[in-house]
Scaffold this active site. Structure first.
Site, short mmCIF file in Angstrom:
data_model
loop_
_atom_site.label_atom_id
_atom_site.label_comp_id
_atom_site.label_asym_id
_atom_site.label_seq_id
_atom_site.Cartn_x
_atom_site.Cartn_y
_atom_site.Cartn_z
N LYS A 100 -5.94 -4.87 -2.30
CA LYS A 100 -5.49 -4.32 -1.01
C LYS A 100 -5.86 -5.21 0.18
O LYS A 100 -5.13 -5.29 1.15
CB LYS A 100 -6.08 -2.91 -0.81
CG LYS A 100 -5.59 -1.86 -1.81
CD LYS A 100 -4.24 -1.34 -1.44
CE LYS A 100 -3.62 -0.29 -2.34
NZ LYS A 100 -4.32 0.26 -3.44
N GLU A 122 -3.13 5.05 5.81
CA GLU A 122 -3.31 6.10 4.82
C GLU A 122 -4.13 5.52 3.67
O GLU A 122 -4.19 4.31 3.51
CB GLU A 122 -1.94 6.56 4.29
CG GLU A 122 -1.32 5.64 3.23
CD GLU A 122 -1.00 4.22 3.72
OE1 GLU A 122 -0.73 4.06 4.93
OE2 GLU A 122 -1.02 3.28 2.90
N SER A 387 -6.02 -5.15 -10.92
CA SER A 387 -5.86 -4.92 -9.48
C SER A 387 -7.15 -4.52 -8.76
O SER A 387 -7.30 -4.76 -7.56
CB SER A 387 -4.79 -3.85 -9.23
OG SER A 387 -5.09 -2.66 -9.94
C1 LIG Z 1 -3.95 1.13 -4.49
C2 LIG Z 1 -4.22 0.62 -5.84
C3 LIG Z 1 -3.21 0.52 -6.81
C4 LIG Z 1 -1.81 1.04 -6.62
O1 LIG Z 1 -1.12 0.54 -5.53
P1 LIG Z 1 -0.01 -0.57 -5.65
O2 LIG Z 1 0.54 -0.67 -4.29
O3 LIG Z 1 1.01 -0.10 -6.65
O4 LIG Z 1 -0.67 -1.81 -6.11
C5 LIG Z 1 -3.52 -0.06 -8.03
N1 LIG Z 1 -4.78 -0.49 -8.30
C6 LIG Z 1 -5.77 -0.41 -7.39
C7 LIG Z 1 -7.13 -0.89 -7.77
C8 LIG Z 1 -5.53 0.16 -6.13
O5 LIG Z 1 -6.52 0.25 -5.26
#
Ligand SMILES: *Cc1c(COP(=O)(O)O)cnc(C)c1O
Length: 399
Positions: A100, A122, A387
């Site tokens: 993020k 948000e 992620s």
């Molecule tokens: C917010 C988040 C997601 C999902 O959001 P995307 O916009 O689809 O990437 C996935 N993994 C993590 C660790 C997140 O914080």
């Protein structure tokens, strides 16, 4: 220009957008008061993004503050276990613990140049709230974070982090108290206070957010492609990522969209399984419609009412999806798969025990999908986008 060149150019533009339209998807479905603001923002973004001093500033903070490039790690134990070679793109090692921050740094630098004095955002799992509060602290800008009350409960640690970073948290009890409700509340605040900068955290919402968020996250795939090539001397066979709104996934995929030999797989928050009300698998089960400012797939009924969603992962628990992913689905450039809570929890435990890496429960969906797809593919080499890290999830009772 002869036709082949024209065809090639059309081909090259196929999955991308500069005007916010991805095929029939995308666009700007907002009240008139926001339209002018968003058009100004779109113009400012297009002009600013490739200015050398802006790019230099963005890359400077990614390197020195975020810690990029994030490693591309060969998951030796997982690979051995599965009999298929797997690399993990370690977005979990970024400052604040997820992808993020790539987007928040980019957008806050834009906001600063536009003279913004207040940022609103948000958050679902809390990672975008933490990243935004962090960027706001770094640049001394006032910050408000909207969060659903259910998410605040299940992601307590991130709620505390956001407060410690000096941002104001506004809890919403509307709906089920999840990401959709936080977006509604933040959009509502934006409509009433159009002079604030709304820092949207995923590849959703009206133009120019999907284009902007996709651009700032595409650093993930550009790095991964280069890193993979340095090690393996070719392109990977498969890419895997989880999709909530779609930002980490498009971040990894963007630089590979026109490499047709690279297969692209995305994991949706399937919840308990494929029944409305029990799932958040928007592309697997939804249909196109206007939702939260954009035309895209959504989990809606025949009257365009949004279904309640469920996913164990707060970051995936959302009934909308990026317009670009909607196009990638329709053109079959990427495939979208439902991963259940139970499958994600199994992958969460497996990666922790076998590889020494505790993934976010969101990212665990991508790992679970890779385990399924790669079972009988000993010759493939794949990249999974990790992620985020799972610190926020360890104190929850994940069965
Ligand atoms: C917010 C988040 C997601 C999902 O959001 P995307 O916009 O689809 O990437 C996935 N993994 C993590 C660790 C997140 O914080």
């Amino acid at each position: 220009m002869n036709t082949t060149i024209i065809e090639e150019i059309t081909e090259i533009k196929k999955y991308d957008s500069i005007d916010g339209k991805y095929g029939e998807y995308g666009g700007m479905y907002v009240p008139p008061i926001l339209e002018g603001k968003l058009l100004d923002l779109a113009k400012f973004f297009m002009v600013t993004k490739s200015q050398p001093d802006f790019e230099a500033e963005y890359l400077h903070y990614l390197k020195t503050f975020v810690g990029r490039p994030s490693p591309l790690y060969y998951a030796q134990n997982l690979s051995k276990l599965l009999g298929s070679r797997i690399y993990l793109k370690r977005e979990d090692l970024n400052h604040t613990g997820s992808h993020k921050i790539n987007n928040t740094i980019g957008q806050i630098l834009l906001a600063k140049r536009m003279g913004a004095t207040e940022i609103v955002a948000e958050t679902g799992a809390g990672q975008h709230g933490v990243a935004t509060a962090t960027a706001a602290a770094l640049f001394g800008i006032k910050c408000k974070i909207f969060m659903g009350s259910k998410d605040a409960e299940r992601q307590k640690m991130n709620l505390s982090r956001i407060k410690l970073l000096g941002a104001e948290v506004i809890l919403t009890n509307e709906g089920r108290g999840t990401l959709k409700d936080a977006v509604d509340a933040a959009l509502g605040y934006y409509i009433e206070n159009p002079d604030v900068y709304y820092l949207l955290g995923s590849q959703v919402g009206p133009h120019p957010y999907p284009t902007m968020v996709g651009y700032f996250q595409s650093i993930i795939g550009r790095e991964a492609k280069k890193q993979f090539f340095e090690i393996e001397g070719k392109l990977p066979d498969n890419l895997f990522a989880c999709v909530g709104g779609g930002s980490n996934a498009i971040g990894l995929f963007a630089d590979f969209l026109y490499d047709s030999d690279v297969a692209i797989f995305a994991a949706e928050g399937g919840g308990y399984g494929p029944e409305m009300g029990n799932t958040a698998a928007t592309l697997s089960l939804g249909k196109p419609g206007v939702f939260q400012g954009t035309y895209s797939y959504a989990l809606t009924d025949d009257n365009d009412e949004v279904y309640h969603t469920h996913s164990i992962a707060a970051g995936l628990d959302y009934p909308g999806i990026s317009p670009q992913h909607s196009l990638l689905k329709d053109t079959n450039r990427a495939s979208y798969h439902l991963i259940t809570d139970a499958e994600a929890i199994a992958a969460f435990k497996l990666l922790s025990k076998r590889e020494g890496i505790i993934p976010a429960i969101e990212s665990s969906h991508a790992v679970a999908l890779a385990l399924k797809v790669l079972k009988d593919r000993p010759n493939d080499i794949s990249i999974i986008n990790l992620s985020g890290r799972g610190d926020k999830d360890v104190e929850r009772d994940l069965m």
